[in-house]
Design an enzyme around this catalytic site. Structure first.
Site, PDB file in Angstrom:
ATOM      1  N   HIS A  17      -3.462   7.533   0.908  1.00 18.61           N
ATOM      2  CA  HIS A  17      -3.565   6.559   2.010  1.00 18.61           C
ATOM      3  C   HIS A  17      -5.042   6.272   2.326  1.00 18.61           C
ATOM      4  O   HIS A  17      -5.431   5.121   2.483  1.00 18.61           O
ATOM      5  CB  HIS A  17      -2.936   7.123   3.293  1.00 18.61           C
ATOM      6  N   LYS A  41      13.904   8.211  13.082  1.00 24.69           N
ATOM      7  CA  LYS A  41      13.444   9.108  12.027  1.00 24.69           C
ATOM      8  C   LYS A  41      12.398  10.047  12.597  1.00 24.69           C
ATOM      9  O   LYS A  41      11.269   9.631  12.869  1.00 24.69           O
ATOM     10  CB  LYS A  41      12.844   8.265  10.883  1.00 24.69           C
ATOM     11  N   ARG A  90       2.211   2.701  -6.070  1.00 16.10           N
ATOM     12  CA  ARG A  90       2.021   3.827  -6.985  1.00 16.10           C
ATOM     13  C   ARG A  90       2.785   3.654  -8.285  1.00 16.10           C
ATOM     14  O   ARG A  90       2.255   3.812  -9.357  1.00 16.10           O
ATOM     15  CB  ARG A  90       2.506   5.130  -6.321  1.00 16.10           C
ATOM     16  N   SER A 128       3.317  11.743   1.337  1.00 19.43           N
ATOM     17  CA  SER A 128       3.331  12.635   2.503  1.00 19.43           C
ATOM     18  C   SER A 128       4.425  13.693   2.324  1.00 19.43           C
ATOM     19  O   SER A 128       4.225  14.861   2.670  1.00 19.43           O
ATOM     20  CB  SER A 128       3.608  11.844   3.783  1.00 19.43           C
TER      21      SER A 128
HETATM   22  N1  COD Z   1      -1.550   5.769  -3.349  1.00 15.74           N
HETATM   23  C1  COD Z   1      -1.504   4.474  -2.936  1.00 15.74           C
HETATM   24  N2  COD Z   1      -0.693   4.005  -1.941  1.00 15.74           N
HETATM   25  C2  COD Z   1       0.076   4.899  -1.330  1.00 15.74           C
HETATM   26  C3  COD Z   1       0.091   6.270  -1.676  1.00 15.74           C
HETATM   27  C4  COD Z   1      -0.771   6.697  -2.740  1.00 15.74           C
HETATM   28  N3  COD Z   1      -0.792   7.968  -3.166  1.00 15.74           N
HETATM   29  N4  COD Z   1       0.991   6.906  -0.885  1.00 15.74           N
HETATM   30  C5  COD Z   1       1.526   5.947  -0.080  1.00 15.74           C
HETATM   31  N5  COD Z   1       0.983   4.756  -0.344  1.00 15.74           N
HETATM   32  C6  COD Z   1       1.260   3.465   0.313  1.00 15.74           C
HETATM   33  C7  COD Z   1       2.748   3.134   0.326  1.00 15.74           C
HETATM   34  O1  COD Z   1       3.141   2.468  -0.838  1.00 15.74           O
HETATM   35  C8  COD Z   1       2.795   2.214   1.563  1.00 15.74           C
HETATM   36  O2  COD Z   1       2.356   0.912   1.234  1.00 15.74           O
HETATM   37  C9  COD Z   1       1.753   2.821   2.502  1.00 15.74           C
HETATM   38  O3  COD Z   1       0.886   3.575   1.665  1.00 15.74           O
HETATM   39  C10 COD Z   1       2.323   3.711   3.590  1.00 15.74           C
HETATM   40  O4  COD Z   1       3.122   4.725   3.005  1.00 15.74           O
HETATM   41  P1  COD Z   1       4.069   5.645   3.906  1.00 15.74           P
HETATM   42  O5  COD Z   1       4.976   6.385   2.994  1.00 15.74           O
HETATM   43  O6  COD Z   1       3.259   6.417   4.883  1.00 15.74           O
HETATM   44  O7  COD Z   1       4.875   4.590   4.804  1.00 15.74           O
HETATM   45  P2  COD Z   1       6.274   3.874   4.579  1.00 15.74           P
HETATM   46  O8  COD Z   1       6.402   3.307   3.201  1.00 15.74           O
HETATM   47  O9  COD Z   1       7.324   4.814   5.073  1.00 15.74           O
HETATM   48  O10 COD Z   1       6.114   2.655   5.640  1.00 15.74           O
HETATM   49  C11 COD Z   1       7.139   1.763   5.830  1.00 15.74           C
HETATM   50  C12 COD Z   1       6.796   0.710   6.895  1.00 15.74           C
HETATM   51  C13 COD Z   1       6.387   1.344   8.218  1.00 15.74           C
HETATM   52  C14 COD Z   1       5.663  -0.154   6.402  1.00 15.74           C
HETATM   53  C15 COD Z   1       8.092  -0.141   7.053  1.00 15.74           C
HETATM   54  O11 COD Z   1       9.190   0.707   7.326  1.00 15.74           O
HETATM   55  C16 COD Z   1       8.011  -1.177   8.175  1.00 15.74           C
HETATM   56  O12 COD Z   1       7.292  -2.154   8.080  1.00 15.74           O
HETATM   57  N6  COD Z   1       8.804  -0.948   9.258  1.00 15.74           N
HETATM   58  C17 COD Z   1       8.846  -1.814  10.429  1.00 15.74           C
HETATM   59  C18 COD Z   1      10.182  -2.593  10.509  1.00 15.74           C
HETATM   60  C19 COD Z   1      10.051  -3.883   9.731  1.00 15.74           C
HETATM   61  O13 COD Z   1       9.316  -4.779  10.099  1.00 15.74           O
HETATM   62  N7  COD Z   1      10.766  -3.993   8.592  1.00 15.74           N
HETATM   63  C20 COD Z   1      10.629  -5.126   7.708  1.00 15.74           C
HETATM   64  C21 COD Z   1      11.824  -5.997   7.706  1.00 15.74           C
HETATM   65  S1  COD Z   1      13.197  -5.216   6.958  1.00 15.74           S
END
Ligand code: COD
Length: 162
Positions: A17, A41, A90, A128
């Site tokens: 991140h 969650k 990823r 994570s």
């Molecule tokens: N290298 C590069 N990128 C990474 C890595 C890594 N090692 N690890 C994670 N990422 C990226 C992920 O691909 C993602 O883009 C971002 O970092 C955040 O990752 P996470 O896992 O912390 O978060 P997520 O994927 O659980 O987040 C989901 C959201 C919060 C973005 C999503 O649920 C959301 O937008 N929710 C709000 C409701 C909404 O508007 N929904 C859309 C309509 S359905």
């Protein structure tokens, strides 16, 4: 101002991140890291803890702000004057999910664009959940998350394992 929003759960922030945040901060005038407050969650860390971790890890990046949000991302985007969502990619598995989200967000507000940054090959395996699992079972998380938050993660894990 060219302002991008990098949304996620960040439970907790990993070096993967942080790499995306640093690279985005070079591309955008301002980057808002948006931490999702999801009442359905329960994460390991509270949203306040996650925000504070990210603030600590980005204190040397003056154009990075950290906020939390609940509800739809596109509403947060509008409230914060941004039209660009930043996502990290990823693997192919990320692509399918992110593709669907990008299309849905664009359908909800056609002015919103999603830009994708390829993961740094050094962090392509990092998530994570895998960090939490390694820590839970006593493995070393050095190099996986920013050093400065390791003591806080270990403290929380010890409390949960009790
Ligand atoms: N290298 C590069 N990128 C990474 C890595 C890594 N090692 N690890 C994670 N990422 C990226 C992920 O691909 C993602 O883009 C971002 O970092 C955040 O990752 P996470 O896992 O912390 O978060 P997520 O994927 O659980 O987040 C989901 C959201 C919060 C973005 C999503 O649920 C959301 O937008 N929710 C709000 C409701 C909404 O508007 N929904 C859309 C309509 S359905």
């Amino acid at each position: 101002m060219n302002r991008g929003v990098y949304p996620g759960s960040f439970d907790p922030i990993t070096n993967g991140h942080l790499d995306i945040i640093k690279r985005s901060a070079r591309v955008f005038d301002e980057v808002i890291v948006a931490v999702l407050l999801n009442p359905n969650k329960k994460g390991l860390f509270s949203v306040q803890e996650r925000v504070e971790f990210i603030e600590r890890c980005t204190k040397d990046l003056p154009n990075v702000k950290v906020k939390s949000f609940s509800g739809l991302l596109i509403d947060f985007m509008e409230q914060n004057g941004s039209k660009v969502i930043i996502k990290g990619l990823r693997a192919v598995s990320d692509f399918e999910y992110e593709f669907q989200m990008a299309l849905m967000n664009n359908k909800l507000n056609p002015e919103i664009e999603t830009v994708f940054m390829m993961t740094n090959s050094e962090f392509s395996y990092l998530s994570s959940s895998s960090v939490k699992q390694v820590a839970m079972f006593g493995g070393c998380i050095k190099g996986l998350v920013p050093d400065i938050i390791i003591p806080d993660i270990m403290k929380k894990i010890k409390k949960c394992n009790r």
